[in-house]
Design a protein around this motif. Structure first.
Motif, PDB file in Angstrom:
ATOM      1  N   GLU A  82      -8.031 -12.125  29.586  1.00 15.85           N
ATOM      2  CA  GLU A  82      -8.739 -12.764  28.480  1.00 15.85           C
ATOM      3  C   GLU A  82      -9.588 -13.948  28.920  1.00 15.85           C
ATOM      4  OE1 GLU A  82      -5.874 -13.864  25.566  1.00 15.85           O
ATOM      5  OE2 GLU A  82      -5.065 -11.842  25.395  1.00 15.85           O
ATOM      6  N   ASP A  83      -9.421 -14.413  30.139  1.00 12.81           N
ATOM      7  CA  ASP A  83     -10.100 -15.631  30.576  1.00 12.81           C
ATOM      8  C   ASP A  83     -11.364 -15.370  31.375  1.00 12.81           C
ATOM      9  OD1 ASP A  83      -8.160 -17.157  29.353  1.00 12.81           O
ATOM     10  OD2 ASP A  83      -6.909 -17.247  31.142  1.00 12.81           O
ATOM     11  N   ALA A  87     -17.778 -11.301  28.265  1.00  8.13           N
ATOM     12  CA  ALA A  87     -17.067 -10.672  27.153  1.00  8.13           C
ATOM     13  C   ALA A  87     -17.784  -9.386  26.761  1.00  8.13           C
ATOM     14  CB  ALA A  87     -16.997 -11.618  25.962  1.00  8.13           C
TER      15      ALA A  87
END
Length: 188
Positions: A82-83, A87
């Protein structure tokens, strides 16, 4: 029922079993097989290159991250973390810069993108590996190893005497960039 113009078709079967007893008994069951179109990315390995100065919100040029299907209800997600500073748009599959990039802390980003559709069985997912190389730009100035140098020299120093050796570092320089640093001196 095969429908050649459709992206899916159905096969209907009836399975029947009969025992071999004196008075044979049997039963049957209907089997419906739905065959849908192939659900996968056109390219399962996608590479992109991006300068560390790319603006947040900038799209990555990854035209090959598209599905080999015409489904309209596809959801996209990154499944291995998630980091990431990159995206994925959950509805379009487009990749974009989500947070500032910094070559000095991360030179490459490896992600796994998964596409799924509520129109298909839950086991029908498409998977693509995305590799993004971050290119270095000259965004950091060179730095001296000290804030101030004080030299005390006698009047009778020989003409080719070394007064001081200065050391600097530049985090933007790496093995692929030649270490060229210029010094200039001013009398204050």
């Amino acid at each position: 029922l095969f429908q050649p113009d459709s992206t899916s078709y159905k096969i209907e079967l009836t399975a029947r079993v009969t025992d071999s007893a004196f008075r044979p008994k049997s039963c049957s069951v209907s089997i419906l097989i739905a065959v849908t179109e192939q659900f996968e990315f056109e390219n399962e390995q996608v590479s992109a290159e991006l300068e560390e100065s790319a603006s947040v919100g900038s799209a990555l040029n990854t035209p090959s991250l598209s599905l080999a299907t015409d489904l309209s209800d596809v959801n996209y997600a990154i499944v291995n973390g998630e980091d990431f500073p990159i995206a994925v748009n959950s509805q379009t599959g487009s990749l974009y810069v989500a947070s500032p990039l910094d070559y000095e802390t991360q030179t490459a980003i490896e992600m796994i993108i998964v596409a799924s559709s509520p129109s298909l069985p839950s086991s029908a997912i498409a998977v693509a590996a995305v590799s993004v190389s971050v290119r270095n730009v000259n965004d950091n100035p060179p730095v001296f190893d000290k804030d101030e140098y004080v030299i005390r020299v006698s009047e009778v120093v020989p003409s080719e005497f070394v007064l001081i050796t200065l050391t600097t570092t530049d985090v933007d320089l790496n093995s692929s960039s030649p270490a060229l640093v210029e010094y200039s001196f001013e009398l204050l």
